[in-house]
Write a protein that holds these residues in place. Structure first.
Motif, PDB file in Angstrom:
ATOM      1  N   SER C 207       0.805  -1.210   0.000  1.00 15.22           N
ATOM      2  CA  SER C 207       0.000   0.000   0.000  1.00 15.22           C
ATOM      3  C   SER C 207       0.844   1.268   0.000  1.00 15.22           C
ATOM      4  O   SER C 207       0.340   2.337  -0.316  1.00 15.22           O
ATOM      5  N   ILE C 208       2.106   1.166   0.363  1.00 20.60           N
ATOM      6  CA  ILE C 208       2.909   2.389   0.405  1.00 20.60           C
ATOM      7  C   ILE C 208       3.724   2.578  -0.861  1.00 20.60           C
ATOM      8  O   ILE C 208       4.403   3.598  -1.011  1.00 20.60           O
ATOM      9  N   ALA C 209       3.674   1.625  -1.781  1.00 20.43           N
ATOM     10  CA  ALA C 209       4.497   1.740  -2.980  1.00 20.43           C
ATOM     11  C   ALA C 209       4.141   3.028  -3.718  1.00 20.43           C
ATOM     12  O   ALA C 209       2.972   3.317  -3.967  1.00 20.43           O
ATOM     13  N   GLY C 210       5.160   3.800  -4.026  1.00 27.65           N
ATOM     14  CA  GLY C 210       4.935   4.995  -4.825  1.00 27.65           C
ATOM     15  C   GLY C 210       4.461   6.194  -4.031  1.00 27.65           C
ATOM     16  O   GLY C 210       4.356   7.286  -4.577  1.00 27.65           O
ATOM     17  N   LEU C 222       8.258   7.257   0.011  1.00 29.70           N
ATOM     18  CA  LEU C 222       8.131   6.677   1.351  1.00 29.70           C
ATOM     19  C   LEU C 222       8.913   5.379   1.532  1.00 29.70           C
ATOM     20  O   LEU C 222       9.679   5.247   2.490  1.00 29.70           O
ATOM     21  N   PRO C 223       8.760   4.395   0.623  1.00 30.42           N
ATOM     22  CA  PRO C 223       9.546   3.165   0.817  1.00 30.42           C
ATOM     23  C   PRO C 223      11.048   3.433   0.826  1.00 30.42           C
ATOM     24  O   PRO C 223      11.785   2.844   1.618  1.00 30.42           O
ATOM     25  N   THR C 224      11.503   4.335  -0.035  1.00 30.04           N
ATOM     26  CA  THR C 224      12.930   4.648  -0.061  1.00 30.04           C
ATOM     27  C   THR C 224      13.367   5.215   1.276  1.00 30.04           C
ATOM     28  O   THR C 224      14.410   4.831   1.824  1.00 30.04           O
ATOM     29  N   CYS C 277      13.514  -7.225   6.373  1.00 28.65           N
ATOM     30  CA  CYS C 277      12.691  -6.135   5.848  1.00 28.65           C
ATOM     31  C   CYS C 277      12.676  -6.139   4.330  1.00 28.65           C
ATOM     32  O   CYS C 277      12.371  -5.107   3.713  1.00 28.65           O
ATOM     33  N   SER C 278      13.037  -7.256   3.728  1.00 29.48           N
ATOM     34  CA  SER C 278      13.129  -7.287   2.273  1.00 29.48           C
ATOM     35  C   SER C 278      11.860  -6.792   1.577  1.00 29.48           C
ATOM     36  O   SER C 278      11.953  -6.144   0.534  1.00 29.48           O
ATOM     37  N   PRO C 279      10.654  -7.037   2.120  1.00 30.67           N
ATOM     38  CA  PRO C 279       9.478  -6.501   1.415  1.00 30.67           C
ATOM     39  C   PRO C 279       9.533  -4.985   1.264  1.00 30.67           C
ATOM     40  O   PRO C 279       9.063  -4.450   0.259  1.00 30.67           O
ATOM     41  N   ILE C 280      10.101  -4.308   2.271  1.00 30.81           N
ATOM     42  CA  ILE C 280      10.187  -2.844   2.169  1.00 30.81           C
ATOM     43  C   ILE C 280      11.270  -2.461   1.173  1.00 30.81           C
ATOM     44  O   ILE C 280      11.072  -1.605   0.311  1.00 30.81           O
TER      45      ILE C 280
END
Lengths: 100, 170, 675
Positions: C207-210, C222-224, C277-280
């Motif tokens: 949900s936070i991608a982009g 945000l993910p970065t 935390c690989s998904p992040i």
């Protein structure tokens, strides 16, 4: 039938006499007896209330007050004996080690 | 009417005896007046249908605590006691505040509201006897406080011994 | 599957050992302190094996033990997540910890702080296990800080020695920079997801991608942001550029500590965290590239420094730095499984290298390899295991290091991105340097003439081997062992006792065979390791043919062998050659020898200005004027006031009684009036 407030008034008077004795007397044993007086005043009140409200809890509480008074008397008098032994006096106004 | 008269006698006697207790110069007299005071208070309990309380009032207070007081009083130097003033310097202040306390508590008496009466009516207590009622409550609902009281007494006994015994020379 | 008692025992057994030793150590356990310590850690090793069995059976456990903090919507539990990644880490940590505890029984014998050492070692194990078993970020943070604290305790174990105490402080402070970022990262995770529980965070991660947020005035992805802040912590803990400076100094600690904390476990926490935390991280290309480049740069950087150093432990420390860089490189190209695989094999061979080095130091009482040499005939077992560890570290085919390193390099190549190719080149360079400096170390230590015997004898009386020709301030005779062993040390170089050599031999088996669980398909293996971790970290998409894979593998193997050959040539055949080269390229040599002057750089840009501010501003103005003024003024005023007020205290009980009565009177009167 005696009104409840009479008992309460009596209790208050005895309590106030106890307070007076505690605050004004010089002799530590009389002070101690004043405390017993106050406890008795409270007991009169408790038992009178228990009677008029038809609830035994007041008397149970008075019972515990008597038990604690006995314990307190034992300890208090032991302290007084220790006091006699160390200070050779029963007068509270001669004991002021804690003076600032 | 007779009840009121009895109460008035006991009330005046108790007040008077209390005053005697706190105003006697000789502590032995105080103790003896107090003995009489306790008997009067015990009689008052009888009027309130509390026979058991009257009994322990006599046994514990008159029989136990006052004897202790007498023992300690006998350790004192009564002659010295009779020579010196009864009250401390701040005695009048103490009297003032005791009287003030009496007045305010008396005034607060007006706002007393009695709770609805409980189940222990006079008839019930008379039927079951007072000691039985008290005992049943004491050993069921108030068992824990009762047991704790016994502990307090135990501590008091040990404490009294520790405080009052002479220090052994080592 | 429910949480079983043996899962709970894993971290709490070492905690129990810690409590026993820290409370009773001084009086009761004393020189038997190793019994509770070793037994508790061995117990948690056994429990870990049971756990591994559960996980192999396909069970994943995520259960809370109890609720730790509840505040509004913020809820954190103490709970364990046991999945393949945790299981691998458990095996690595408990195996290494057990063997190193046993080794330390021999190494630390007779030391005055014996019980303290084992207590801290146990506490460390507890914190490390909490870090890897926790099922939420806060528990990881707890373990993260806990291991940092234990690292501080143990680096500064010889606290009487200033260099050791300073090294401990340095490690702690440098880590603070990274942990600051990590902490903020955790806060942002909470702000974004409203929870710190891994399962809840990672299931909502898409949900936070982009999304972008405003951070310090910039709009950032945000993910970065989250990934880079978390990586900040990893950079500190795993000693990556630019926060690597603490790791070499950390060698002031006793050698078992270096092996356990600064090689096998704690420093790999960063890699573990990135994998966890690989998904992040997967959501942010920038973050992934940063991880890969930082890893590769550190790897190359540390490897070049290691070539010129003379302190046996520092060489291995830089080697650790370098290998950690490789692990990050793997994570950065998405090959988390390869990174964790290298973590796993590295733990064995690097712990072995350290412990073998400890064995050497134990015998010769110096850290300086220029004063060693010819130890082969005195210490055959140590020599043998050292060789095995070195071959494994160098990536010689068949040894466990080979499989993991090859997988990383192949992953980097096969990622088929410009960054992937860049880091592949750097990784290949490291693959040349690693065998070179490792075998330089071996040849200088074990071969040739013994250059240190007379010195060792001389050292017997006074403080030995100041290592005066090493540049970093303060000699690093970092194991403070000499005093307790002075009676038999120095004159006779001898093999270490069995209690030290047996763990070495067990670790040697690990260094050879640990990698066999992850043999790539191309060599006929099943890549079981990557398959095992696939549910947690996924599997990167490789774009490469078998031919390319053979070529990459062949290349890295060839140059690794070249590295060994070059080391043999320079240090065995033409032993005057190194000196000539260093004279010829004196500038490069100096830069490398002084570790690129990073310490000096930090000293002038950060440490000195901080001191200046502390001295001129904080002490001179804030402290002397403001704080002293308040601190002295307030008590002065209170003192004058209380001189007056104390007259009220007559010491007469009845006066106090009158005050009580008056108080009661006023309260009742007030109540009546207000009615």
């Amino acid at each position: 039938m005696v009104p409840l407030s009479w008992y309460m008034l009596l209790s208050i008077i005895v309590f106030a006499i106890g307070v007076f004795g505690f605050l004004a007397r010089r002799n530590v044993i009389i002070m101690f007896m004043s405390i017993e007086l106050m406890l008795n005043a409270v007991n009169i009140n408790l038992i009178a209330l228990s009677h008029y409200l038809q609830d035994m809890r007041g008397q149970i509480l008075a019972f515990f007050v008597i038990a604690v008074a006995a314990a307190e008397a034992a300890i208090g008098l032991a302290i007084i004996i220790a006091l006699f032994r160390n200070k050779a006096t029963a007068h509270v106004d001669e004991i002021k080690e804690m003076q600032g | 009417m007779i009840q009121q008269l009895f109460f008035i006698y006991f009330a005046f006697a108790i007040t008077g005896l209390s005053l005697l207790v706190v105003t006697r110069k000789n502590p032995v007299h105080s103790v003896l007046w107090m003995l009489l005071l306790f008997f009067h208070i015990a009689s008052l309990y009888l009027f309130l249908n509390a026979e058991f309380m009257a009994a322990i009032q006599v046994i514990v207070y008159a029989g136990g605590i006052l004897v202790l007081f007498l023992f300690v009083v006998l350790l004192m130097n009564i002659r010295e006691e009779l020579r010196i003033g009864k009250y401390i310097g701040a005695g009048p202040t103490g009297f003032t505040f005791a009287a003030a306390l009496l007045v305010v508590v008396f005034m607060s008496l007006r706002s007393f509201v009695a709770a609805p009466p409980g189940i222990y009516s006079i008839d019930l207590i008379k039927k079951e006897t007072h000691t039985m009622v008290l005992g049943k409550l004491m050993y069921t609902e108030f068992l824990y406080p009762f047991e704790i009281t016994s502990l307090i007494l135990l501590v008091a006994i040990i404490g009294a011994i520790v405080l009052a015994k002479r220090r052994l020379k080592t | 599957m429910e949480l079983q008692f043996y899962h709970i025992l894993i971290p709490f057994l070492p905690l129990a050992g810690f409590i026993i030793n820290i409370l009773l150590g001084k009086e009761v356990t004393r020189f038997n302190a190793h019994w509770p310590a070793v037994l508790s850690v061995a117990g948690s090793w056994v429990c870990s094996l049971f756990t591994l069995r559960d996980v192999m059976a396909g069970k994943i456990i995520d259960a809370d033990l109890y609720t730790w903090i509840v505040s509004g919507t913020f809820k954190v539990s103490v709970g364990f997540l046991i999945d393949p990644l945790t299981a691998v880490m458990l095996i690595v940590v408990t195996t290494c910890a057990t063997l190193i505890h046993i080794y330390a029984v021999g190494y630390m014998r007779g030391d005055s702080g014996y019980y303290r050492f084992f207590a801290y070692l146990n506490l460390f194990t507890f914190c490390m296990l909490m870090l890897i078993m926790g099922n939420n970020f806060l528990l990881m943070y707890f373990g993260w800080e806990g291991v940092g604290l234990c690292s501080y305790f143990l680096i500064g174990y010889y606290f009487n020695k200033k260099s050791a105490a300073d090294a401990g402080k340095k490690a702690f402070i440098v880590n603070r920079f990274g942990d600051f970022g990590f902490g903020i990262g955790v806060f942002i995770v909470f702000l974004t997801f409203g929870t710190l529980h891994y399962a809840d965070v990672f299931s909502n991660v898409s949900s936070i991608a982009g999304k972008t947020v405003s951070f310090l005035g910039w709009n950032v992805d945000l993910p970065t942001l989250i990934a880079l802040l978390l990586f900040c912590g990893a950079v500190g803990k795993s000693a990556q550029l630019p926060l690597h400076v603490w790791l070499p100094d950390a060698m002031e600690g006793p050698t078992p500590v270096s092996a356990l904390i600064h090689a096998a476990t704690m420093v790999t926490a960063g890699v573990f965290m990135v994998a966890r935390c690989s998904p992040i991280f997967n959501l942010s290309e920038v973050a992934m590239n940063t991880v890969a480049i930082v890893g590769a740069a550190t790897s190359l950087f540390a490897a070049t420094i290691a070539v010129t150093q003379n302190d046996i432990k520092r060489i291995i420390a830089y080697s650790t730095c370098s290998h950690l860089g490789l692990m990050f490189l793997a994570c950065g190209v998405g090959a988390y499984a390869a990174g964790i695989f290298h973590l796993y094999t590295h733990a064995f061979f690097k712990a072995l290298l350290f412990l073998a080095a400890g064995s050497v130091i134990h015998a010769v009482h110096t850290n300086n390899i220029q004063e060693m040499g010819g130890l082969k005939k005195y210490m055959p077992i140590t020599y043998a295991v050292f060789i095995i560890a070195a071959l494994s570290a160098a990536g010689v085919p068949g040894f466990s290091g080979f499989f993991s390193k090859d997988e990383i390099i192949w992953s980097a190549y096969a990622a088929h991105t410009p960054v992937g190719k860049l880091v592949w080149l750097m990784g290949t360079a490291v693959a040349f340097l690693t065998p070179f400096y490792t075998f330089r170390l071996i040849f200088l230590t074990f071969h040739g003439e013994n250059r240190g015997v007379h010195k060792a004898e001389e050292a017997h009386g006074h403080n030995p081997h100041g290592s005066s020709h090493s540049a970093h301030g303060g000699g690093h005779n970092s194991h403070g062992h000499d005093s307790s062993h002075g009676s038999h040390g120095g004159r006779h170089i001898h093999e270490s006792p069995k209690i030290m050599t047996i763990p070495l031999m067990i670790l040697a088996v690990g260094a050879v065979a640990a990698g066999w669980v992850g043999i790539p398909p191309i060599l006929g293996g099943g890549a079981h390791f990557a398959e095992f971790l696939k549910p947690v970290v996924g599997h990167p998409e490789f774009h490469g043919t078998h031919a390319e894979e053979w070529a990459v593998m062949g290349l890295s193997t060839t140059i690794a062998l070249c590295g060994i050959a070059l080391a043999a040539f320079m240090y065995l055949r033409k032993s005057d050659l190194p000196e000539k080269i260093s004279k010829q390229f004196s500038l490069i040599y100096k830069v490398l020898y002084h570790k690129y002057y990073i310490d000096e750089l930090y000293n002038y840009t950060i440490v000195k200005p901080t001191y200046w501010i502390a001295d001129k501003v904080l002490v001179a103005i804030t402290d002397a004027k403001i704080i002293e003024g308040i601190v002295n003024g307030v008590p002065g005023a209170i003192g004058r006031f209380s001189q007056k007020l104390r007259k009220v205290q007559t010491g007469l009980a009845q006066h106090y009684g009158i005050f009580m009565a008056a108080g009661a009177f006023f309260i009742i009167a007030l109540a009546l009036l207000l009615r």
